[in-house]
Design a protein around this motif. Structure first.
Motif, PDB file in Angstrom:
ATOM      1  N   TYR A 106       8.432 -34.924  -7.861  1.00  8.73           N
ATOM      2  CA  TYR A 106       7.281 -33.947  -8.458  1.00  8.73           C
ATOM      3  C   TYR A 106       6.047 -34.127  -7.469  1.00  8.73           C
ATOM      4  O   TYR A 106       5.892 -35.289  -7.038  1.00  8.73           O
ATOM      5  CB  TYR A 106       6.987 -34.488  -9.775  1.00  8.73           C
ATOM      6  CG  TYR A 106       5.432 -33.868 -10.102  1.00  8.73           C
ATOM      7  CD1 TYR A 106       5.309 -32.374 -10.561  1.00  8.73           C
ATOM      8  CD2 TYR A 106       4.465 -34.579 -10.144  1.00  8.73           C
ATOM      9  CE1 TYR A 106       4.102 -31.942 -10.939  1.00  8.73           C
ATOM     10  CE2 TYR A 106       3.141 -34.171 -10.624  1.00  8.73           C
ATOM     11  CZ  TYR A 106       2.950 -32.717 -10.716  1.00  8.73           C
ATOM     12  OH  TYR A 106       1.657 -32.275 -11.249  1.00  8.73           O
TER      13      TYR A 106
ATOM     14  N   LEU B  55      12.932 -29.601  -6.994  1.00  3.32           N
ATOM     15  CA  LEU B  55      11.728 -30.149  -6.913  1.00  3.32           C
ATOM     16  C   LEU B  55      10.739 -29.513  -7.977  1.00  3.32           C
ATOM     17  O   LEU B  55      10.909 -28.382  -8.408  1.00  3.32           O
ATOM     18  CB  LEU B  55      11.004 -30.130  -5.478  1.00  3.32           C
ATOM     19  CG  LEU B  55      11.990 -30.395  -4.420  1.00  3.32           C
ATOM     20  CD1 LEU B  55      11.151 -30.328  -3.132  1.00  3.32           C
ATOM     21  CD2 LEU B  55      12.301 -31.916  -4.654  1.00  3.32           C
ATOM     22  N   THR B  56       9.763 -30.211  -8.413  1.00  2.00           N
ATOM     23  CA  THR B  56       8.608 -29.649  -9.264  1.00  2.00           C
ATOM     24  C   THR B  56       7.403 -29.774  -8.544  1.00  2.00           C
ATOM     25  O   THR B  56       7.255 -30.776  -7.954  1.00  2.00           O
ATOM     26  CB  THR B  56       8.633 -30.189 -10.635  1.00  2.00           C
ATOM     27  OG1 THR B  56       8.726 -31.408 -10.556  1.00  2.00           O
ATOM     28  CG2 THR B  56       9.857 -29.829 -11.568  1.00  2.00           C
ATOM     29  N   VAL B  57       6.401 -28.820  -8.679  1.00  2.00           N
ATOM     30  CA  VAL B  57       5.177 -28.753  -8.084  1.00  2.00           C
ATOM     31  C   VAL B  57       4.094 -28.143  -8.962  1.00  2.00           C
ATOM     32  O   VAL B  57       4.598 -27.415  -9.760  1.00  2.00           O
ATOM     33  CB  VAL B  57       4.930 -28.129  -6.565  1.00  2.00           C
ATOM     34  CG1 VAL B  57       5.866 -29.032  -5.461  1.00  2.00           C
ATOM     35  CG2 VAL B  57       5.410 -26.798  -6.725  1.00  2.00           C
ATOM     36  N   SER B  58       2.996 -28.656  -8.907  1.00  2.00           N
ATOM     37  CA  SER B  58       1.675 -28.232  -9.494  1.00  2.00           C
ATOM     38  C   SER B  58       1.246 -26.908  -8.826  1.00  2.00           C
ATOM     39  O   SER B  58       0.654 -27.162  -7.731  1.00  2.00           O
ATOM     40  CB  SER B  58       1.050 -29.307 -10.093  1.00  2.00           C
ATOM     41  OG  SER B  58      -0.366 -28.394 -10.514  1.00  2.00           O
TER      42      SER B  58
ATOM     43  N   SER C 179      13.371 -33.580 -12.468  1.00  2.00           N
ATOM     44  CA  SER C 179      13.413 -33.089 -11.038  1.00  2.00           C
ATOM     45  C   SER C 179      13.701 -34.190 -10.263  1.00  2.00           C
ATOM     46  O   SER C 179      13.599 -35.469 -10.689  1.00  2.00           O
ATOM     47  CB  SER C 179      12.086 -32.373 -10.728  1.00  2.00           C
ATOM     48  OG  SER C 179      11.102 -33.396 -10.819  1.00  2.00           O
TER      49      SER C 179
ATOM     50  N   GLY D  97       2.104 -32.934  -7.143  1.00  2.00           N
ATOM     51  CA  GLY D  97       0.938 -32.332  -7.894  1.00  2.00           C
ATOM     52  C   GLY D  97      -0.387 -33.446  -7.997  1.00  2.00           C
ATOM     53  O   GLY D  97      -0.264 -34.475  -7.236  1.00  2.00           O
TER      54      GLY D  97
ATOM     55  N   SER E 107       0.375 -37.165  -7.990  1.00  2.00           N
ATOM     56  CA  SER E 107       1.705 -37.555  -8.012  1.00  2.00           C
ATOM     57  C   SER E 107       1.862 -38.906  -7.216  1.00  2.00           C
ATOM     58  O   SER E 107       2.940 -39.467  -7.208  1.00  2.00           O
ATOM     59  CB  SER E 107       2.306 -36.394  -7.194  1.00  2.00           C
ATOM     60  OG  SER E 107       1.951 -36.338  -5.942  1.00  2.00           O
TER      61      SER E 107
ATOM     62  N   ILE F  20       9.657 -32.202 -15.255  1.00  2.00           N
ATOM     63  CA  ILE F  20       9.357 -33.135 -14.306  1.00  2.00           C
ATOM     64  C   ILE F  20      10.315 -34.306 -14.173  1.00  2.00           C
ATOM     65  O   ILE F  20      10.598 -34.660 -13.251  1.00  2.00           O
ATOM     66  CB  ILE F  20       7.779 -33.552 -14.492  1.00  2.00           C
ATOM     67  CG1 ILE F  20       6.746 -32.408 -14.043  1.00  2.00           C
ATOM     68  CG2 ILE F  20       7.482 -34.891 -13.371  1.00  2.00           C
ATOM     69  CD1 ILE F  20       5.353 -32.861 -14.445  1.00  2.00           C
ATOM     70  N   ARG F  21      10.572 -34.796 -15.355  1.00  2.00           N
ATOM     71  CA  ARG F  21      11.515 -35.964 -15.510  1.00  2.00           C
ATOM     72  C   ARG F  21      12.717 -35.736 -15.121  1.00  2.00           C
ATOM     73  O   ARG F  21      13.465 -36.644 -14.683  1.00  2.00           O
ATOM     74  CB  ARG F  21      11.497 -36.450 -17.033  1.00  2.00           C
ATOM     75  CG  ARG F  21      12.079 -37.352 -17.633  1.00  2.00           C
ATOM     76  CD  ARG F  21      12.103 -37.641 -19.024  1.00  2.00           C
ATOM     77  NE  ARG F  21      10.930 -38.083 -19.484  1.00  2.00           N
ATOM     78  CZ  ARG F  21      10.656 -38.426 -20.648  1.00  2.00           C
ATOM     79  NH1 ARG F  21      11.441 -38.629 -21.593  1.00  2.00           N
ATOM     80  NH2 ARG F  21       9.283 -38.893 -20.979  1.00  2.00           N
TER      81      ARG F  21
ATOM     82  N   VAL G 121       7.073 -28.897 -19.742  1.00  2.00           N
ATOM     83  CA  VAL G 121       6.631 -29.169 -18.155  1.00  2.00           C
ATOM     84  C   VAL G 121       6.897 -30.538 -17.976  1.00  2.00           C
ATOM     85  O   VAL G 121       7.452 -31.106 -17.081  1.00  2.00           O
ATOM     86  CB  VAL G 121       5.195 -28.905 -17.878  1.00  2.00           C
ATOM     87  CG1 VAL G 121       4.937 -29.475 -16.472  1.00  2.00           C
ATOM     88  CG2 VAL G 121       4.966 -27.560 -17.947  1.00  2.00           C
TER      89      VAL G 121
END
Length: 193
Positions: free
Chosen positions: A188, A125-128, A185, A190, A193, A182-183, A178
């Motif tokens: 995302y 997962l990606t998060v801001s 993951s 954030g 989102s 994100i692409r 980044v």
């Protein structure tokens, strides 16, 4: 800066034969160059328009849609920053998507990041990190999601942001890198989102 991408694209559609120059601070110039603007002019002082330069370039129109510069008007409008900028520029948006196309260098750096942290495409997962500061999404929620999902969590933020234990920090990387992460993951979370 990212929020202005759809607005710049709409300006390009509305004024196809015009040159579009984006004025921003030097630290955002590289990111602004990824938009549909023809060029970027870096200004040292925020909020101070270099009128001599504008006149020397013979520009006929100037838009200052920045929500922070028009904070009171923006707050009263109740609009999202993207919609507020579009209204200030007099354009209709086909999409609010703030796309950023990673280049070869960004993909290579993203692959190196995955390899360093033993991650595979669509397995994290990606998060801001910025979202972690809001009252709706505090650090404790971010840590809870990481613990519950069973997937590694990559956190994006500024180079000086504090690390969150148990999460993979990806701080201070170029925005294009980044975007590539994100692409790749699985999800995302954030802003917007």
């Amino acid at each position: 800066v990212i929020n202005a991408f759809p607005v710049v694209a709409a300006l390009r559609e509305k004024f196809p034969s015009s040159e579009i120059v984006w004025m921003t601070r030097p630290e955002y110039a590289a990111l602004a160059q990824e938009s549909f603007a023809d060029s970027v002019h870096a200004c040292e002082t925020r909020g101070v328009i270099p009128w001599d330069w504008v006149e020397s370039e013979s520009f006929t129109h100037m838009f200052c849609p920045e929500s922070r510069a028009n904070h009171e008007e923006w707050q009263q409008s109740g609009l999202h920053a993207i919609d507020f900028m579009a209204r200030k520029c007099g354009v209709e948006l086909e999409t609010r998507r703030t796309w950023l196309e990673p280049g070869h260098t960004a993909f290579r750096e993203a692959e190196e990041f995955l390899k360093t942290h033993d991650l595979a495409h669509k397995s994290f997962l990606t998060v801001s990190h910025m979202a972690a500061y809001s009252r709706q999404w505090p650090h404790s929620n971010l840590a809870a999601v990481a613990g519950e999902c069973g997937l590694p969590v990559v956190v994006f933020g500024g180079a000086s942001d504090p690390e969150i234990p148990g999460l993979i920090s990806c701080f201070g990387r170029p925005f294009q890198t980044v975007a590539a992460l994100i692409r790749w993951s699985a999800f995302y979370a954030g802003p917007d989102s």
